[in-house]
Design an enzyme around this catalytic site. Sequence first.
Site, PDB file in Angstrom:
ATOM      1  N   LYS A  55      -3.292  -5.429  10.438  1.00 59.22           N
ATOM      2  CA  LYS A  55      -2.796  -4.349  11.289  1.00 59.22           C
ATOM      3  C   LYS A  55      -3.237  -4.572  12.730  1.00 59.22           C
ATOM      4  O   LYS A  55      -2.456  -4.413  13.666  1.00 59.22           O
ATOM      5  CB  LYS A  55      -3.301  -2.988  10.769  1.00 59.22           C
ATOM      6  CG  LYS A  55      -2.604  -2.545   9.493  1.00 59.22           C
ATOM      7  CD  LYS A  55      -3.304  -1.382   8.809  1.00 59.22           C
ATOM      8  CE  LYS A  55      -2.619  -1.084   7.459  1.00 59.22           C
ATOM      9  NZ  LYS A  55      -3.325  -0.071   6.656  1.00 59.22           N
ATOM     10  N   GLN A  99      -8.150   3.887   6.887  1.00 60.61           N
ATOM     11  CA  GLN A  99      -7.770   3.061   5.732  1.00 60.61           C
ATOM     12  C   GLN A  99      -8.285   3.677   4.438  1.00 60.61           C
ATOM     13  O   GLN A  99      -9.453   4.057   4.336  1.00 60.61           O
ATOM     14  CB  GLN A  99      -8.324   1.632   5.921  1.00 60.61           C
ATOM     15  CG  GLN A  99      -7.872   0.636   4.867  1.00 60.61           C
ATOM     16  CD  GLN A  99      -6.382   0.340   4.899  1.00 60.61           C
ATOM     17  OE1 GLN A  99      -5.734   0.402   5.929  1.00 60.61           O
ATOM     18  NE2 GLN A  99      -5.828   0.012   3.752  1.00 60.61           N
ATOM     19  N   ASP A 122       0.159   7.487   9.758  1.00 61.77           N
ATOM     20  CA  ASP A 122       0.268   7.240   8.320  1.00 61.77           C
ATOM     21  C   ASP A 122       1.184   8.260   7.652  1.00 61.77           C
ATOM     22  O   ASP A 122       1.616   8.054   6.508  1.00 61.77           O
ATOM     23  CB  ASP A 122      -1.122   7.372   7.675  1.00 61.77           C
ATOM     24  CG  ASP A 122      -1.688   6.046   7.217  1.00 61.77           C
ATOM     25  OD1 ASP A 122      -0.900   5.144   6.891  1.00 61.77           O
ATOM     26  OD2 ASP A 122      -2.923   5.927   7.183  1.00 61.77           O
TER      27      ASP A 122
HETATM   28  N1  GUN Z   1      -4.294   1.993   1.636  1.00 57.24           N
HETATM   29  C1  GUN Z   1      -3.233   1.489   0.971  1.00 57.24           C
HETATM   30  N2  GUN Z   1      -2.090   1.781   1.629  1.00 57.24           N
HETATM   31  C2  GUN Z   1      -2.440   2.485   2.713  1.00 57.24           C
HETATM   32  C3  GUN Z   1      -1.692   3.066   3.776  1.00 57.24           C
HETATM   33  O1  GUN Z   1      -0.464   3.014   3.842  1.00 57.24           O
HETATM   34  N3  GUN Z   1      -2.425   3.715   4.709  1.00 57.24           N
HETATM   35  C4  GUN Z   1      -3.762   3.812   4.654  1.00 57.24           C
HETATM   36  N4  GUN Z   1      -4.384   4.473   5.620  1.00 57.24           N
HETATM   37  N5  GUN Z   1      -4.484   3.283   3.688  1.00 57.24           N
HETATM   38  C5  GUN Z   1      -3.816   2.621   2.722  1.00 57.24           C
END
Ligand code: GUN
Length: 298
Positions: A55, A99, A122
Amino acid sequence: MSTAQRIDGKAKAAQLSEEITADTAVLLSEHGIKPGLAVVIVGEDPASQVYVRNKKRTAEACGFHSVQHSLAADTSQEAVLQLIGELNEDDGIHGILVQLPLPEHLDEQAVTQAVTPQKDVDGFHFINIGKLTSGNTADAFVPCTPAGCMLMIEDYLGTDLSGLNAVVIGRSNIVGKPMASLLLKSNATVTVTHSRTRDLPAVVRQADIVVAAVGRANMVTGDWIKPGAIVIDVGINRVETTVDGETTSRLTGDVDYASASDVAAAITPVPGGVGPMTIVMLMANTLRAAKLSAGLAA
Ligand code: GUN
């Protein structure tokens, strides 16, 4: 023999990333705004570390201001909430991502709801969930993985899914439920299945569109797939294999690609399907948040 079209998420994500990069340059030159993304990671989960690194790398490639906050696994709830509060107030940050999963001692709901809805790239805040489920997506942030899946489905089937049956396997808040909302909004007839569904293969066999998001390697096999269906594989499962006597691991989806691709019309691979699309949708949401924060059309 595999007859399905392989849906190249990696190529599509690269193309979208170029568009976002160009748009970002314009936003900076014309309005002096650089989209800012803050990623918060708590603890040392290896898979999460890989995702967060990707990311950050993508955000930088798009020309964003990118910050990462790596917190120790034993960080207190108060300290996490304090950091989110600071990021909510920081004018240089337009998107905040915490995350998941978080360490056990942290309250995931309290943490995700602490992110201000305007920076919730998100799409996990109840305000954004409410907007999505009520069909008000114009100013909502939609979760990145389902948003990316939807773009690939639209590429193949167009934006109106009237008359088509969609079966979503998995009812998570991150993928299954928002995916169902998006498919409904596009007029598909949607079934959400899960571990308590009776005769899952029979239900999936009715689907013109299958979205698999369960987290079980190769669970969905070709005999579950209706001939001509489009199959979107959200699973990212690490499995051990033996190559030349050496044990290594590789990534595989929730769908058994070899057998499903004999029956489906189109299918996403793992890796190279949904994964890259998820990351690029995070960039799209962050750019959008930056524009909206300045009162610009997103
Ligand atoms: N962990 C697995 N997928 C995601 C996501 O789309 N966003 C976040 N913040 N954590 C994750």
